[in-house]
Design an enzyme around this catalytic site. Structure first.
Site, PDB file in Angstrom:
ATOM      1  N   SER A  25       0.795  -1.221   0.000  1.00 44.92           N
ATOM      2  CA  SER A  25       0.000   0.000   0.000  1.00 44.92           C
ATOM      3  C   SER A  25       0.828   1.271   0.000  1.00 44.92           C
ATOM      4  O   SER A  25       2.035   1.246  -0.174  1.00 44.92           O
ATOM      5  CB  SER A  25      -0.955   0.010   1.183  1.00 44.92           C
ATOM      6  OG  SER A  25      -0.226   0.082   2.395  1.00 44.92           O
ATOM      7  N   TYR A  58      -3.373   0.816  -2.831  1.00 44.77           N
ATOM      8  CA  TYR A  58      -4.467   1.316  -2.002  1.00 44.77           C
ATOM      9  C   TYR A  58      -3.894   2.196  -0.905  1.00 44.77           C
ATOM     10  O   TYR A  58      -2.717   2.099  -0.552  1.00 44.77           O
ATOM     11  CB  TYR A  58      -5.310   0.170  -1.429  1.00 44.77           C
ATOM     12  CG  TYR A  58      -4.547  -0.784  -0.541  1.00 44.77           C
ATOM     13  CD1 TYR A  58      -4.546  -0.633   0.847  1.00 44.77           C
ATOM     14  CD2 TYR A  58      -3.828  -1.838  -1.089  1.00 44.77           C
ATOM     15  CE1 TYR A  58      -3.841  -1.512   1.660  1.00 44.77           C
ATOM     16  CE2 TYR A  58      -3.120  -2.717  -0.289  1.00 44.77           C
ATOM     17  CZ  TYR A  58      -3.140  -2.548   1.088  1.00 44.77           C
ATOM     18  OH  TYR A  58      -2.439  -3.407   1.889  1.00 44.77           O
TER      19      TYR A  58
END
Length: 126
Positions: A25, A58
């Site tokens: 991420s 993300y």
């Protein structure tokens, strides 16, 4: 019909960390997440201005007020501390709402602190 439109952008933010062995991420200062209306775990696109790399990951929360932008996991091979990147998120907008849609465009200083918020990308001129 739905169209995919720019929802959020954090423009020319500097990478502060790259953590290859982190779970994955991109950790983003929570102040910037709020300003850009990007949710934790939301899909984001990262465009590296320094080397041209483009990738999808993300968002996770970085310490509020820290200016943190940490590219983690395998994506850490696509950025280096100090690189300028653009972080973008997109949304599906119903065709009836396209003309009313306004993205959150966040601009920062050299410490990754918000300096400006806009809702329209200016028309490019020659």
């Amino acid at each position: 019909m739905f169209r995919t439109l720019l929802k959020s952008k954090i423009h020319r933010v500097a990478v502060t960390h790259c953590e290859l062995h982190y779970e994955g991420s991109c950790a983003i200062d929570e102040d910037l997440l709020d300003a850009a209306n990007i949710a934790e775990n939301e899909q984001i696109h990262i465009w590296n201005i320094n080397n041209g790399e483009r990738f999808v990951t993300y968002a996770i929360k970085g310490e509020r007020g820290s200016g943190m932008i940490s590219v983690n996991g395998s994506a850490a091979r696509r950025a280096a501390a100090g690189d300028l990147i653009i972080i973008a998120a997109f949304a599906q907008v119903h065709n009836d709402q396209v003309s009313a849609h306004e993205p959150q465009l966040v601009f920062v200083d050299d410490k990754n602190r918000q300096t400006e918020l806009r809702h329209k990308v200016p028309t490019q001129r020659m």
